[in-house]
Scaffold this active site. Structure first.
Site, mmCIF file in Angstrom:
data_model
loop_
_atom_site.group_PDB
_atom_site.id
_atom_site.type_symbol
_atom_site.label_atom_id
_atom_site.label_comp_id
_atom_site.label_asym_id
_atom_site.label_seq_id
_atom_site.Cartn_x
_atom_site.Cartn_y
_atom_site.Cartn_z
ATOM 1 N N ASP A 269 0.834 -1.196 0.000
ATOM 2 C CA ASP A 269 0.000 0.000 0.000
ATOM 3 C C ASP A 269 0.871 1.249 0.000
ATOM 4 O O ASP A 269 1.399 1.654 1.026
ATOM 5 C CB ASP A 269 -0.927 -0.001 1.225
ATOM 6 C CG ASP A 269 -1.820 1.234 1.265
ATOM 7 O OD1 ASP A 269 -2.020 1.850 0.196
ATOM 8 O OD2 ASP A 269 -2.319 1.569 2.353
ATOM 9 N N LYS A 276 1.692 7.882 0.683
ATOM 10 C CA LYS A 276 2.147 7.928 2.065
ATOM 11 C C LYS A 276 3.522 8.586 2.156
ATOM 12 O O LYS A 276 4.266 8.612 1.171
ATOM 13 C CB LYS A 276 2.260 6.503 2.631
ATOM 14 C CG LYS A 276 0.958 5.742 2.761
ATOM 15 C CD LYS A 276 1.230 4.321 3.232
ATOM 16 C CE LYS A 276 -0.041 3.519 3.371
ATOM 17 N NZ LYS A 276 -0.857 3.958 4.512
ATOM 18 N N ASP A 346 -5.749 6.529 0.023
ATOM 19 C CA ASP A 346 -5.082 5.712 1.044
ATOM 20 C C ASP A 346 -6.090 5.058 1.983
ATOM 21 O O ASP A 346 -5.710 4.272 2.830
ATOM 22 C CB ASP A 346 -4.085 6.568 1.838
ATOM 23 C CG ASP A 346 -3.127 5.728 2.666
ATOM 24 O OD1 ASP A 346 -2.936 4.545 2.323
ATOM 25 O OD2 ASP A 346 -2.589 6.238 3.661
ATOM 26 N N ARG A 350 -10.998 -0.473 3.008
ATOM 27 C CA ARG A 350 -12.451 -0.558 3.211
ATOM 28 C C ARG A 350 -13.187 -0.729 1.888
ATOM 29 O O ARG A 350 -14.284 -1.295 1.855
ATOM 30 C CB ARG A 350 -12.927 0.681 3.960
ATOM 31 C CG ARG A 350 -12.769 1.991 3.234
ATOM 32 C CD ARG A 350 -12.736 3.184 4.171
ATOM 33 N NE ARG A 350 -11.506 3.226 4.954
ATOM 34 C CZ ARG A 350 -11.245 4.125 5.889
ATOM 35 N NH1 ARG A 350 -12.124 5.090 6.148
ATOM 36 N NH2 ARG A 350 -10.113 4.100 6.560
#
Length: 509
Positions: A269, A276, A346, A350
């Site tokens: 990720d 990030k 990011d 979900r």
């Protein structure tokens, strides 16, 4: 999976070689076998304890090399502290403490006098100690090149000395299966993302077919046909295609509805377009720890022949900032038909879980749905690294998972849900947005998932602080802890085996 010690359970006398392990309670209280050691060594234990200020406190250790009067190469004392306060999880930690205290060397044999001042360990205590010993023995050295010409050390042979060894052997294989499932989850989390992409992860999960698990692997064309566009939206920035793996274990004879375990499997990720910070991004290889826990649990259940129906489903994607990646402001339509405004790319896990939750309810009609995900950094701020966050409206299943966590050491802490939090994810241009902002970040993520759980008996577990990069403890010393496997296995064993009836609902929280 690493080479593990071999364990035997049988009555033993003083060993003729290797390491001898004995237990001591508060005040250096010894059992019968340890007192025999004391006599054979002419009071060595008492003398060493006095010299080192050792008093047998819980999980404290004392090592005496080349103990006089004994043929053993080393004597290790493991403290139990107050015997009345030792829980099941504590006995597992005792086993891990033993493994951590064993000296290195060519003689790999270990003898454990499995008794306390009150008598021999019970079957349950002995199995817990053995489980902890295996878990602590795990190492992830797949990418370390060997140095020199020294051969790999032989696996340790551990003998647990017990008078009641007969009833333990019959149950040991089931406990070993749980250890193997935990270590499989660790292996998956520890693998680097360049080795373990969505396709490779799916291939490893598919190996559960060897244990009798029914495997279905869904590829992008099928995912598009199934309208899993929230999941596919996360994957579209990566050259590596998404996969969804469905694992079915049909062990119940009663036709009971299955327990559904749903895992987030973001193999890496970057944050996507909402990238990030560079510091610590390497840890994002572990953003698939929820999926790893599901695979490890399915391994444990199948390997021990659990008498329950369980379906595991994992969504495997990579979140990258390619020119094809989704953007903040995009709107995607989920499998449920609900639309989602992307505020932050990011907040991608979900989106994966949303489509999986819809799919598993429609395809399998489960009794209870438990999703697991390294979903938010906010849960680490709230709970640190010792509890995972648990969200559910059902008091009964919350209590069951809390009890299973206390028993196994995979601790959960129930967090709130509510309409006031739910309104934070309302969108002006879609049915919802994928993040509710900085405050209550883990709660609003759970509220998002709740919109896809419909009327199911549903639990969300945010394991971001416990499954990867958690502090080392008595039974886990690597980046991936395997958190969740023992919790879920115990939950299934205690409440869903042998065709158990549907979990009764408690009053709404």
């Amino acid at each position: 999976m690493p080479t593990l010690p071999t364990l035997e359970f049988r009555p033993v006398d003083l060993p003729s070689s290797g390491t001898l392990v004995v237990f001591a309670a508060d005040g250096m209280a010894l059992g019968e076998a340890a007192r025999r050691v004391e006599e054979a060594s002419d009071g060595l234990l008492a003398a060493a304890a006095e010299a080192q200020g050792y008093k047998g406190k819980r999980l404290a250790t004392m090592t005496v090399p080349l103990p006089r009067g004994l043929d053993a190469s080393a004597l290790v004392v493991v403290g139990l502290g107050d015997l009345t306060k030792l829980t099941e999880a504590d006995w597992v930690k005792v086993g891990g403490t033993i493994a951590g205290a064993l000296p290195s060397g060519p003689n790999r044999d270990v003898t454990v006098f499995a008794e306390t001042p009150s008598g021999p360990l019970t079957t349950e205590q002995s199995l817990d100690v053995a489980l902890g010993l295996l878990l602590r023995s795990y190492e992830f050295n797949a990418y370390k090149t060997k140095k020199g010409d020294d051969p790999e050390p032989a696996p340790r042979k551990v003998t647990m000395g017990l008078p009641n060894a007969g009833d333990i052997e019959a149950r040991w294989e089931a406990v070993r299966s749980i250890a193997e499932g935990t270590m499989l989850a660790r292996d998956l989390v520890n693998e680097p993302a360049n080795v373990l992409g969505p396709v490779e992860f799916a291939e490893r999960a598919a190996k559960l077919a060897d244990l009798g698990v029914e495997i279905t692997v869904l590829e992008p064309d099928e995912l598009e046909r199934l309208e899993m566009r929230a999941l596919l939206g996360v994957a579209q920035g990566s050259e590596r295609p998404a996969r969804v793996v469905v694992m079915e274990w049909k062990g119940s004879q009663s036709g009971a509805k299955p327990v559904a375990l749903v895992g987030k499997g973001v193999v890496f990720d970057t944050g996507g377009v909402s990238i990030k910070p560079a510091g610590g991004m390497e840890d994002m290889k572990g953003d698939m720890a929820g999926a790893a826990a599901v695979v490890g649990t399915m391994h444990a259940l199948a390997s021990r022949g659990a008498k329950a129906n369980v379906v595991g489903i994992i969504g495997l994607v990579e979140n990258m900032p390619d020119g094809k990646a989704q953007r903040p402001g995009d709107i995607v339509r989920s499998k449920s038909g609900q639309t989602i405004e992307i505020i932050n790319t990011d907040a991608e896990g979900r989106l994966v879980l949303a489509d999986l939750l819809t799919y598993v309810q429609e395809a399998h009609g489960p009794n209870v749905v438990i999703d697991l995900a390294t979903l938010t950094g906010a849960i680490i701020v709230a709970l640190g690294h010792h509890h995972a966050g648990m969200y559910t409206d059902d008091d009964t299943v919350a209590a069951q998972l809390t009890d299973a966590g206390r028993a196994t050491g995979d601790l959960v802490w129930r967090m709130p849900l509510g309409k006031d939090y739910d309104t934070l994810i309302d969108s002006k241009v879609a049915d919802m947005k994928n993040t509710g902002g900085r405050f209550a970040g883990s709660i609003t993520a759970a509220q998002f998932l709740k919109r896809f759980a419909k009327d199911a008996l549903w639990v969300h577990i945010d394991l971001a602080g416990t499954a990867m990069a958690a502090p080392a403890n008595e039974v886990s010393r690597t980046f991936g802890s395997g958190w969740g496997v023992r919790l879920l296995d115990r939950f299934v064993a205690d409440y869903h085996e042998d065709g158990a009836a549907d979990v009764p609902r408690g009053p709404a929280a």
